[in-house]
Structure formats: C-alpha cells, structure tokens
Scaffold this active site. Structure first.
Site, PDB file in Angstrom:
ATOM      1  N   SER A  46       0.935  -1.259  -0.078  1.00  0.00           N
ATOM      2  CA  SER A  46      -0.099  -0.080  -0.026  1.00  0.00           C
ATOM      3  C   SER A  46       0.839   1.250   0.237  1.00  0.00           C
ATOM      4  O   SER A  46       1.921   1.069   0.519  1.00  0.00           O
ATOM      5  CB  SER A  46      -0.733   0.156   1.398  1.00  0.00           C
ATOM      6  OG  SER A  46      -1.399   1.278   1.393  1.00  0.00           O
TER       7      SER A  46
ATOM      8  N   TYR B 286       0.381  -0.116  10.640  1.00  0.00           N
ATOM      9  CA  TYR B 286      -0.160  -0.556   9.346  1.00  0.00           C
ATOM     10  C   TYR B 286       1.036  -0.497   8.350  1.00  0.00           C
ATOM     11  O   TYR B 286       1.573  -1.181   7.518  1.00  0.00           O
ATOM     12  CB  TYR B 286      -1.321   0.062   8.807  1.00  0.00           C
ATOM     13  CG  TYR B 286      -2.046  -0.265   7.751  1.00  0.00           C
ATOM     14  CD1 TYR B 286      -2.375  -1.540   7.444  1.00  0.00           C
ATOM     15  CD2 TYR B 286      -2.177   0.708   6.381  1.00  0.00           C
ATOM     16  CE1 TYR B 286      -2.771  -2.063   5.844  1.00  0.00           C
ATOM     17  CE2 TYR B 286      -2.698   0.273   5.208  1.00  0.00           C
ATOM     18  CZ  TYR B 286      -2.917  -1.119   4.808  1.00  0.00           C
ATOM     19  OH  TYR B 286      -3.602  -1.244   3.743  1.00  0.00           O
TER      20      TYR B 286
HETATM   21  N1  LIG Z   1      -8.911  -1.208  -0.079  1.00  0.00           N
HETATM   22  C1  LIG Z   1      -7.761  -0.192  -0.346  1.00  0.00           C
HETATM   23  O1  LIG Z   1      -8.122   0.987  -0.463  1.00  0.00           O
HETATM   24  C2  LIG Z   1      -6.421  -0.553  -0.190  1.00  0.00           C
HETATM   25  C3  LIG Z   1      -5.382   0.450  -0.510  1.00  0.00           C
HETATM   26  C4  LIG Z   1      -4.060   0.023  -0.182  1.00  0.00           C
HETATM   27  C5  LIG Z   1      -3.705  -1.292  -0.242  1.00  0.00           C
HETATM   28  N2  LIG Z   1      -4.691  -2.199   0.292  1.00  0.00           N
HETATM   29  C6  LIG Z   1      -4.410  -3.775   0.582  1.00  0.00           C
HETATM   30  O2  LIG Z   1      -4.949  -4.687  -0.429  1.00  0.00           O
HETATM   31  C7  LIG Z   1      -5.330  -5.750   0.260  1.00  0.00           C
HETATM   32  C8  LIG Z   1      -6.677  -6.197   0.196  1.00  0.00           C
HETATM   33  O3  LIG Z   1      -7.461  -5.088   0.731  1.00  0.00           O
HETATM   34  P1  LIG Z   1      -9.185  -4.944   0.400  1.00  0.00           P
HETATM   35  O4  LIG Z   1      -9.308  -3.813   0.328  1.00  0.00           O
HETATM   36  O5  LIG Z   1      -9.464  -6.013  -0.516  1.00  0.00           O
HETATM   37  O6  LIG Z   1      -9.672  -5.706   1.823  1.00  0.00           O
HETATM   38  P2  LIG Z   1     -10.677  -6.567   2.221  1.00  0.00           P
HETATM   39  O7  LIG Z   1     -12.027  -6.725   1.432  1.00  0.00           O
HETATM   40  O8  LIG Z   1     -11.092  -6.394   3.822  1.00  0.00           O
HETATM   41  O9  LIG Z   1     -10.069  -7.871   2.018  1.00  0.00           O
HETATM   42  C9  LIG Z   1      -8.922  -8.538   3.021  1.00  0.00           C
HETATM   43  C10 LIG Z   1      -9.123  -9.948   3.003  1.00  0.00           C
HETATM   44  O10 LIG Z   1      -8.198 -10.453   3.976  1.00  0.00           O
HETATM   45  C11 LIG Z   1      -8.711 -11.568   4.663  1.00  0.00           C
HETATM   46  N3  LIG Z   1      -8.056 -11.807   5.933  1.00  0.00           N
HETATM   47  C12 LIG Z   1      -7.720 -10.902   6.944  1.00  0.00           C
HETATM   48  N4  LIG Z   1      -7.133 -11.353   8.054  1.00  0.00           N
HETATM   49  C13 LIG Z   1      -6.848 -12.588   7.480  1.00  0.00           C
HETATM   50  C14 LIG Z   1      -6.296 -13.702   8.326  1.00  0.00           C
HETATM   51  N5  LIG Z   1      -5.833 -13.690   9.393  1.00  0.00           N
HETATM   52  N6  LIG Z   1      -6.242 -14.715   7.622  1.00  0.00           N
HETATM   53  C15 LIG Z   1      -6.565 -14.916   6.290  1.00  0.00           C
HETATM   54  N7  LIG Z   1      -7.303 -13.802   5.476  1.00  0.00           N
HETATM   55  C16 LIG Z   1      -7.325 -12.764   6.435  1.00  0.00           C
HETATM   56  C17 LIG Z   1     -10.035 -11.008   4.835  1.00  0.00           C
HETATM   57  O11 LIG Z   1     -10.845 -12.013   5.548  1.00  0.00           O
HETATM   58  P3  LIG Z   1     -12.182 -11.788   6.266  1.00  0.00           P
HETATM   59  O12 LIG Z   1     -13.068 -11.274   5.171  1.00  0.00           O
HETATM   60  O13 LIG Z   1     -12.500 -13.270   6.586  1.00  0.00           O
HETATM   61  O14 LIG Z   1     -11.712 -11.067   7.389  1.00  0.00           O
HETATM   62  C18 LIG Z   1     -10.444 -10.653   3.523  1.00  0.00           C
HETATM   63  O15 LIG Z   1     -10.905 -11.509   2.729  1.00  0.00           O
HETATM   64  C19 LIG Z   1      -4.664  -5.530   1.677  1.00  0.00           C
HETATM   65  O16 LIG Z   1      -3.615  -6.186   1.669  1.00  0.00           O
HETATM   66  C20 LIG Z   1      -5.024  -4.238   1.745  1.00  0.00           C
HETATM   67  O17 LIG Z   1      -3.622  -3.731   2.747  1.00  0.00           O
HETATM   68  C21 LIG Z   1      -6.062  -1.904   0.209  1.00  0.00           C
END
Ligand SMILES: NC(=O)c1ccc[n+]([C@@H]2O[C@H](COP(=O)([O-])OP(=O)(O)OC[C@H]3O[C@@H](n4cnc5c(N)ncnc54)[C@H](OP(=O)(O)O)[C@@H]3O)[C@@H](O)[C@H]2O)c1
Length: 331
Positions: free
Chosen positions: A166, A191
C-alpha cells in the site's frame, strides 16, 4: 524452463509506459491473456480486491485456490464461479498456515501465481500467536510463512508472487527496535510498517527466487472502499474527508472501483510486459517511480522499502520468528 522469466540483474524502479493507468480494470489488463491450465492461489480472494482478482483470473481460464479464514463466507461470496476452490487459512495463526500448506503440497499440484491480497488495516492493538502485533503478523509474517512453506510447489520458470502492499508504506519504515509494537502502539504506523514489510519481502524473495525463474512484485492497488476499512470508526472516515455524516462518498473520483483496484495485482501476476523483471513496486499497472521524500500524495516507493539490506534483515527476522525458510543457505 521459460527463460523469459529469468533475469539476473535488479529491475529498474522506473515506469515502463505500460499503456495502462489508474482507471484500467483487471479485465482490461487480462485482455488477450489466456490462463488456461494455470493455478493461482489468492489469499483474501473472497473480499474486496481479492474477490475481483479471483473473478478476473477465473474468467481468463485459471483455476484459483482461495484460502480463507472464513471458509463459509468465502464459499458464499464465490458461489457460481467455476474453477474456484476454497480452503481454510488464518494468516495470523502459524499452525493454520502450516496445515494449509501441507494440505496443498500433498495434492501434488504446482502454483503458477500467488497473490497475497489478504490484509487487515489500522486495527486496535491486537496480539496473535506468541504475542505478535496482528498487522505485522497477518499481513507480513503469515504471507512470509505461506510462501516459504509452499515453495516446493511453486512452479520454476515462470511463477510470480505478488505481495499486495500500500502507499501506506510511506507512514513508516521497519521499527527495528520494537517490531511488535510493545511500546506505544500506533495503528497507522503499525499498518505502515506491515506494508513496508510487504515490499521488502518481495525485494528479497525476488533476489532469492529469480535464478529459478520465479519473480516477485509488490504494489499499491489504489484507494478503494472495501471491508478493509472495518476497523475505522465512521467519525475518522468523516474527518479524513472520505464520507459525509450519512456515510455517502464525498469524492467518488478519488477512489477506484474494486475492478480497478484489482488491476495492478492481476497485471503484476500475469502481464508479459513484466517478463524478466521483478523485485519492484508497482502502482496503476506500471512500475512506480522512487518516491519524492514526504510527498503528500504518497506516490512511488520509499527508499526504506526497497533497501536490500533491510530486506535481507527482515527475511532473517521473519525466518527466525516463524521457523520457516525455504532458502536456508542464501536467505
Ligand atoms: N482497499 C484499499 O483502499 C487498499 C489500499 C491499499 C492497499 N490495500 C491492500 O489490499 C489488500 C486487500 O484489501 P481489500 O481492500 O481487498 O480488503 P478486504 O476486502 O478487507 O479483504 C481482505 C481479505 O483479507 C482477509 N484476511 C484478513 N485477515 C486474515 C487472516 N488472518 N487470515 C486470512 N485472511 C485474512 C479477509 O478475510 P475476512 O473477510 O474473513 O476477514 C479478506 O478476505 C490488503 O492487503 C490491503 O492492505 C487496500
């Protein structure tokens, strides 16, 4: 072996002019790419960017394994998609990582693409396993152990490993004197450290794996409203100018859609434009530029996240903490 994946020197951290950009979608970057016969593992592949990634990879013909800490929810979210299977994995629990990896290795299959999209953000101080800080443990150590344990199944000569970081890595480099935040926990700096670790992991993994034709990338996907924000109080999102008091998006243009947010990780995992490259940080479906220090837009990659010495040091620490290292002689 597919020699186009090989490459002995470091890839320059500069744009290549991919022709894609912030509005490109996962479908755009996969146009003309046939993934029939390829197997992908996508952590978090049932929510947010991971879910869109799974959908796009399956549409292009790949088989996708989605390890989930909530397998029932994963099955619900992925219902109707052919070519997807789910299994149980909690990245914050090293025993669960071992069990998932052992089960996968026993299947005798090989992995062509591994995308670490699972993550948690800015949670209240939480301890997992032997007292590890949850963001470092889940976002970095879980993926570190997963990749190292799955290493015997990672297809030489063409496999790619994608570490979803990120722009929040700008918030903090490695806090070497207190990696587990035992003193003065700050949810955003923690984070930031975990996301810096995601980049350093790709830097060192690429160095170790490239002789086998396996390449690693890290990336910022863009800003996308997903369940990732679950730990943020509504008031904090209002203060950050993301939403109004009624929960409406204030600047829709300032966010990507999930389809756009998934594009850079799908591009990293599959694009022929990246053949022979690795160890670099990507954004908007291109290699990013080095960051201008303290740039307000947090564009590009900070030097602390690309530093090869810090990358090697993090590898050593992670191997020590998790007890796993697929490269004991070099790592
Ligand atoms: N969205 C943004 O704006 C953004 C920006 C920069 C970077 N990112 C990065 O992009 C990635 C995806 O984010 P997203 O926005 O798609 O978030 P999200 O919708 O919350 O998806 C994250 C996923 O990670 C899973 N997860 C969390 N803890 C876990 C664990 N202990 N073991 C296994 N799985 C786990 C969650 O499972 P559960 O649903 O079961 O909790 C969910 O399926 C992350 O690494 C985030 O840091 C996102």
């Amino acid at each position: 072996m597919n020699n186009s994946a090989m490459g002995s020197s470091d890839t320059a951290q500069h744009k290549i002019g991919s022709g894609f950009g912030p509005t490109s979608t996962a479908e755009d970057v996969l146009r003309g790419v046939d993934l029939t016969g390829k197997l992908a593992v996508v952590t978090g592949g049932y929510s947010g960017l991971g879910l869109e990634t799974t959908r796009a990879l399956v549409r292009a013909g790949a088989r996708v394994v989605v390890p989930a800490r909530r397998p029932d929810t994963a099955r619900e979210n992925l219902a109707g998609l052919d070519g997807v299977e789910t299994d149980e994995l909690d990245l914050g629990d090293q025993e669960s990582v071992r069990a998932f990896a052992d089960g996968f290795l026993a299947s005798g299959r090989t992995i062509d693409l591994l995308i670490g999209s699972a993550g948690i953000m800015a949670c209240p101080e939480t301890r997992v396993g032997p007292g590890w800080e949850a963001q470092f443990a889940t976002n970095h150590l879980g993926h570190f152990a997963l990749v190292n344990r799955l290493w015997p199944a990672i297809e030489p000569g063409g496999a790619r490993i994608v570490s979803v970081s990120s722009r929040a890595h700008h918030f903090a480099g490695m806090r070497w004197d207190d990696v587990q935040w035992r003193h003065g926990y700050d949810k955003w700096a923690a984070y930031g450290q975990a996301k810096t670790a995601n980049v350093l992991f790709a830097v060192h993994l690429d160095k170790l794996a490239r002789d086998r034709g396996v390449r690693a990338f890290a990336l910022h996907p863009g800003g996308i409203l997903t369940p990732l924000q679950r730990h943020l109080p509504k008031q904090e999102m209002v203060e950050r100018g993301w939403i109004d008091e009624d929960g409406n998006l204030l600047d829709p243009e300032g966010f990507k859609s999930p389809e756009q947010g998934a594009a850079t990780q799908v591009w990293a995992a599959t694009s022929p434009q990246l053949a022979g490259m690795g160890g670099v940080y990507l954004e908007d479906c291109d290699i990013a530029e080095p960051a201008v220090e303290d740039a307000e837009d947090r564009a590009g990659v900070r030097a602390w996240a690309k530093d090869p010495e810090q990358a090697a040091r993090l590898w050593e620490l992670s191997a020590e903490l998790t007890g796993v290292n697929a490269f004991p002689a070099q790592g």
